[in-house]
Scaffold this motif. Structure first.
Motif, PDB file in Angstrom:
ATOM      1  N   MET A   1       0.847  -1.189   0.000  1.00  0.00           N
ATOM      2  CA  MET A   1       0.000   0.000   0.000  1.00  0.00           C
ATOM      3  C   MET A   1       0.883   1.239   0.000  1.00  0.00           C
ATOM      4  O   MET A   1       1.815   1.355   0.798  1.00  0.00           O
ATOM      5  CB  MET A   1      -0.911  -0.015   1.235  1.00  0.00           C
ATOM      6  N   ASN A   2       0.599   2.182  -0.878  1.00  0.00           N
ATOM      7  CA  ASN A   2       1.365   3.417  -0.988  1.00  0.00           C
ATOM      8  C   ASN A   2       0.686   4.520  -0.181  1.00  0.00           C
ATOM      9  O   ASN A   2      -0.482   4.839  -0.414  1.00  0.00           O
ATOM     10  CB  ASN A   2       1.473   3.843  -2.454  1.00  0.00           C
ATOM     11  N   ILE A   3       1.418   5.106   0.749  1.00  0.00           N
ATOM     12  CA  ILE A   3       0.853   6.051   1.710  1.00  0.00           C
ATOM     13  C   ILE A   3       1.494   7.422   1.573  1.00  0.00           C
ATOM     14  O   ILE A   3       2.726   7.539   1.489  1.00  0.00           O
ATOM     15  CB  ILE A   3       1.055   5.537   3.152  1.00  0.00           C
ATOM     16  N   ALA A   4       0.662   8.459   1.565  1.00  0.00           N
ATOM     17  CA  ALA A   4       1.136   9.837   1.657  1.00  0.00           C
ATOM     18  C   ALA A   4       0.946  10.322   3.089  1.00  0.00           C
ATOM     19  O   ALA A   4      -0.130  10.124   3.677  1.00  0.00           O
ATOM     20  CB  ALA A   4       0.365  10.733   0.688  1.00  0.00           C
ATOM     21  N   LEU A   5       1.955  10.934   3.645  1.00  0.00           N
ATOM     22  CA  LEU A   5       1.876  11.477   4.998  1.00  0.00           C
ATOM     23  C   LEU A   5       1.648  12.978   4.909  1.00  0.00           C
ATOM     24  O   LEU A   5       2.492  13.717   4.406  1.00  0.00           O
ATOM     25  CB  LEU A   5       3.167  11.191   5.772  1.00  0.00           C
ATOM     26  N   ILE A   6       0.500  13.430   5.395  1.00  0.00           N
ATOM     27  CA  ILE A   6       0.191  14.855   5.409  1.00  0.00           C
ATOM     28  C   ILE A   6       0.474  15.343   6.829  1.00  0.00           C
ATOM     29  O   ILE A   6      -0.302  15.121   7.746  1.00  0.00           O
ATOM     30  CB  ILE A   6      -1.278  15.121   5.015  1.00  0.00           C
ATOM     31  N   GLY A   7       1.619  15.966   6.981  1.00  0.00           N
ATOM     32  CA  GLY A   7       2.164  16.305   8.290  1.00  0.00           C
ATOM     33  C   GLY A   7       3.363  15.423   8.562  1.00  0.00           C
ATOM     34  O   GLY A   7       3.246  14.189   8.561  1.00  0.00           O
ATOM     35  N   TYR A   8       4.520  16.045   8.763  1.00  0.00           N
ATOM     36  CA  TYR A   8       5.732  15.252   8.998  1.00  0.00           C
ATOM     37  C   TYR A   8       6.493  15.787  10.212  1.00  0.00           C
ATOM     38  O   TYR A   8       7.684  16.015  10.189  1.00  0.00           O
ATOM     39  CB  TYR A   8       6.615  15.232   7.743  1.00  0.00           C
ATOM     40  N   ALA A  60      -3.982   8.638   1.973  1.00  0.00           N
ATOM     41  CA  ALA A  60      -3.262   9.678   2.703  1.00  0.00           C
ATOM     42  C   ALA A  60      -3.627   9.594   4.180  1.00  0.00           C
ATOM     43  O   ALA A  60      -4.779   9.322   4.532  1.00  0.00           O
ATOM     44  CB  ALA A  60      -3.611  11.058   2.157  1.00  0.00           C
ATOM     45  N   VAL A  61      -2.637   9.835   5.035  1.00  0.00           N
ATOM     46  CA  VAL A  61      -2.872   9.874   6.484  1.00  0.00           C
ATOM     47  C   VAL A  61      -2.538  11.289   6.946  1.00  0.00           C
ATOM     48  O   VAL A  61      -1.397  11.739   6.803  1.00  0.00           O
ATOM     49  CB  VAL A  61      -2.022   8.832   7.221  1.00  0.00           C
TER      50      VAL A  61
END
Length: 269
Positions: A1-8, A60-61
């Protein structure tokens, strides 16, 4: 699963580690303030509009701030990206976000707290409240502690906890969150907040009588439990097992309660 992190920030980095441990891939991270690079080697951008890699993202998370969360979620939904939202304090915008999700046939899971332990605590607290309801000798109240960087009060977790207690009881009708300069009314639950140091999170509920006290609580040691729950929510939203490719996204607006109910559906809980 490919995940984008919104907030790092701190939470984004824990989410990254948790996702990698479960066999997933971080395709991109977005944060206007975080210095790069990411630990996983994923590109880091300042804004959603800059991130070309979002096109290859399954989910996205989002863990940012209350003042940016709704805008971030709306931008992700407009791009057709299933989203797991973990920021609290933006729920006044939830009705319009729900309309957007439904209009786009999109996928959103939101929660004030993705901790598996907290969500089990909700269910334990509701059952305890139901059992105590016929016994007026036991008054009910509680409190919550969080670190001094938390921007909202009371916590979203406290609001849900008290809401579940009120649903389970007939003799308690409303919550009082602020300090009291008077005795509480018989139908009130007093549930104040404290902001202190680096406490990750403590929520406690007490049933007190002239003879004794029954107390249940949940204390977070760190943010790892939140990250695990959020990644599990992403897996659930895309019907995906750890380390496997994403399936078809569930369309609609869900909460982590839906995830928990699915996990617990074959138990007595």
């Amino acid at each position: 699963m490919n995940i984008a992190l919104i907030g790092y920030g701190k939470m984004g980095r824990i989410l990254e580690r948790t996702a990698l441990e479960r066999g997933h891939t971080i395709t991109v991270a977005l944060d206007p303030a975080a210095p790069g690079p990411t630990a996983s080697g994923a590109p880091l951008y300042k804004a959603i509009a800059e991130a070309k890699e979002l096109g290859g993202t399954d989910v996205a998370v989002e863990f940012t701030r209350p003042d940016t969360a709704a805008g971030n979620i709306a931008a992700l939904i407009e791009r057709g990206i299933p989203t797991v939202a973990g920021t609290t304090g933006w729920y006044d915008k939830l009705p319009e976000i729900e309309k957007l999700v439904n209009a786009k046939g999109a996928s959103l899971c939101w929660s004030s707290n993705y901790s598996l332990g907290v969500n089990l605590f909700y269910r334990i607290a509701a059952l305890a409240a139901k059992l105590a309801d016929p016994f007026p000798e036991y008054d009910v109240g509680g409190w919550e502690f969080h670190h001094n960087k938390k921007v909202d009060s009371p916590s979203g977790t406290a609001k849900i906890l008290v809401g579940k207690v009120l649903q389970a009881m007939t003799r308690k009708k409303k919550a009082v969150w602020e300090k009291l300069d008077r005795p509480p009314e018989p139908d009130e639950i007093h549930f104040p907040s404290l902001r202190l140091g680096s406490v990750p999170g403590l929520h406690a509920l007490s049933f007190d009588s002239p003879s004794d006290t029954i107390e249940i609580s949940h204390s977070a040691r760190n943010r790892d439990g939140l990250a695990l729950g959020a990644i599990r929510a992403a897996e659930w939203l895309l019907d995906c097992k750890p380390g496997k490719a994403a399936g078809k996204a569930r369309n609609g607006v869900f909460t982590f309660d839906d995830v928990m109910e699915d996990i617990l559906k074959e138990t007595l809980v």
